[in-house]
Write an enzyme that holds these catalytic residues in place. Structure first.
Site, short mmCIF file in Angstrom:
data_model
loop_
_atom_site.label_atom_id
_atom_site.label_comp_id
_atom_site.label_asym_id
_atom_site.label_seq_id
_atom_site.Cartn_x
_atom_site.Cartn_y
_atom_site.Cartn_z
N PRO A 23 0.83 -1.22 0.00
CA PRO A 23 0.00 0.00 0.00
C PRO A 23 0.86 1.25 0.00
O PRO A 23 1.85 1.34 0.74
CB PRO A 23 -0.81 -0.13 1.30
CG PRO A 23 0.00 -1.04 2.16
CD PRO A 23 0.71 -1.98 1.25
N GLN A 98 -6.95 -1.30 1.58
CA GLN A 98 -6.43 -1.09 2.93
C GLN A 98 -7.26 -0.04 3.66
O GLN A 98 -7.43 1.08 3.18
CB GLN A 98 -4.97 -0.64 2.89
CG GLN A 98 -4.35 -0.63 4.29
CD GLN A 98 -3.00 0.02 4.35
OE1 GLN A 98 -2.88 1.21 4.10
NE2 GLN A 98 -1.98 -0.75 4.70
N TYR A 179 -0.43 5.07 12.68
CA TYR A 179 -1.84 5.47 12.53
C TYR A 179 -2.69 4.90 13.68
O TYR A 179 -2.16 4.33 14.64
CB TYR A 179 -2.34 5.07 11.15
CG TYR A 179 -1.53 5.75 10.07
CD1 TYR A 179 -1.45 7.13 9.99
CD2 TYR A 179 -0.76 5.00 9.16
CE1 TYR A 179 -0.67 7.77 9.04
CE2 TYR A 179 0.02 5.64 8.21
CZ TYR A 179 0.07 7.02 8.15
OH TYR A 179 0.86 7.65 7.23
#
Length: 352
Positions: A23, A98, A179
């Site tokens: 990703p 994702q 994140y």
């Protein structure tokens, strides 16, 4: 390297080879989070790899962190992702979207709603972020209430359903790189006193609840998760308990029988081997900066079932053909990674 080109099972799917596209945020979505006009061409060009994992895609409005990133929670988003899924499938590959909730790694100027970022605790990451007016300090986020944490689990569940509605084969939960999911792991980002903070079992609770909710919604064999043990991205410090946290977490995830576990190597080889031993399913391994001569080594040794590549696939839409022909690779154009149109996105040349 020949083992890279053999098929492998990941969840309910047979992948045509053991290479995945990692990703990568490209910041080319429309203002409302709908994938941009060139997204289907971009992903379709690279679908000779067995598995295409999309850029981080927000599961809710509060999940957005960067400018022009895509979402997967509205009808418009679903309609925008359908051509992407069709393009990837037309080339025989599988598409996992994702799901990335940025948490505190956000700035109000980067989102249509301009709200303060949300996070496990009201602790700023201490790093700047790019905005339309240049680099700015990330503000102190608003701590999620216990009820809001549970509502965020539901947001991931809904986004997973919408991804399947859009034609994706599955979703990868982003639990890495600083994140939201990763923020719950780190004592310097998570100072909560409820059931989502404190000891290891509490700090991994959110990740396990998200994975279980998504698996319940779309099937465990269409659910995956990405982790980056030891990463300090976004101001994260996992502390001395970090390795034990991942051993505990991976053991819990293993019981869910997910489609795959995606690990981003940070250099702790002993921990990586411990996690490989604890994980009984398909393991995808991403080693940033892997030299060309080491491509295929982790699959050949059995440490990984699939190897993920980012920049090399970004710059070489025909990555598999170049590997098979031992052909030179295009160099990635760093200046065009994020934002813009076709330059550095869909115009990289293939082999003649």
């Amino acid at each position: 390297m020949s083992t890279l080109f053999q098929p492998v099972r990941a969840g309910r799917y047979d992948l045509t080879n053991r290479v995945a596209m990692a990703p990568m945020t490209r910041s080319r979505a429309r203002y409302d989070g709908t994938p941009g006009a060139l997204a289907a061409l971009y992903y379709g060009q690279r679908a000779s790899v067995g598995l295409v994992i999309t850029e981080g895609t927000q599961p809710s409005a509060d999940g957005q962190g960067y400018l022009s990133t895509p979402g997967i929670y509205t009808d418009a988003h679903v309609a925008g992702w359908k051509p992407v899924a069709d393009a990837v499938h037309a080339h025989g590959s599988r598409l996992f979207i994702q799901l990335m909730h940025a948490g505190r790694m956000s700035h109000p100027d980067n989102t249509p709603h301009h709200r303060t970022p949300v996070a496990p605790s009201a602790v700023a990451p201490g790093v700047p972020m790019f905005t339309a007016t240049g680099m700015q300090d990330i503000p102190v986020p608003r701590a999620l209430s216990t009820a809001e944490v549970q509502a965020t689990v539901a947001d991931f569940r809904l986004a997973a359903r919408r991804a399947i509605d859009a034609g994706a084969d599955g979703v990868e939960i982003h639990g890495a790189n600083g994140y939201l999911v990763h923020q719950f792991f780190a004592p310097n980002a998570n100072t909560r006193s409820d059931q989502y903070g404190g000891d290891i079992a509490n700090r991994v609770r959110f990740a396990l609840e998200v994975a279980a909710a998504v698996a319940d919604e779309i099937g465990a064999d269409r659910t995956a998760i990405r982790l980056s043990p030891g990463s300090t991205a976004g101001g994260i410090a996992e502390g001395e308990q970090g390795p034990d946290l991942y051993r505990h977490l991976v053991a819990g995830l293993d019981r869910l029988n997910l489609a795959y576990l995606h690990l981003m190597d940070q250099g702790d080889e002993a921990l990586l081997r411990d996690l490989r031993a604890a994980w009984h399913g398909t393991l995808v391994l991403n080693r940033p900066g892997r030299p060309r001569e080491n491509i295929g080594a982790d699959v050949a040794s059995g440490l990984a079932d699939v190897e993920a590549y980012g920049q090399l696939v970004l710059a070489n839409p025909d990555f598999i053909a170049r590997l098979q022909a031992n052909a030179p690779m295009n160099a990635p154009q760093h200046a065009t990674y994020c934002g813009g149109a076709e330059a550095g996105y869909t115009d990289y040349p293939a082999l003649a």
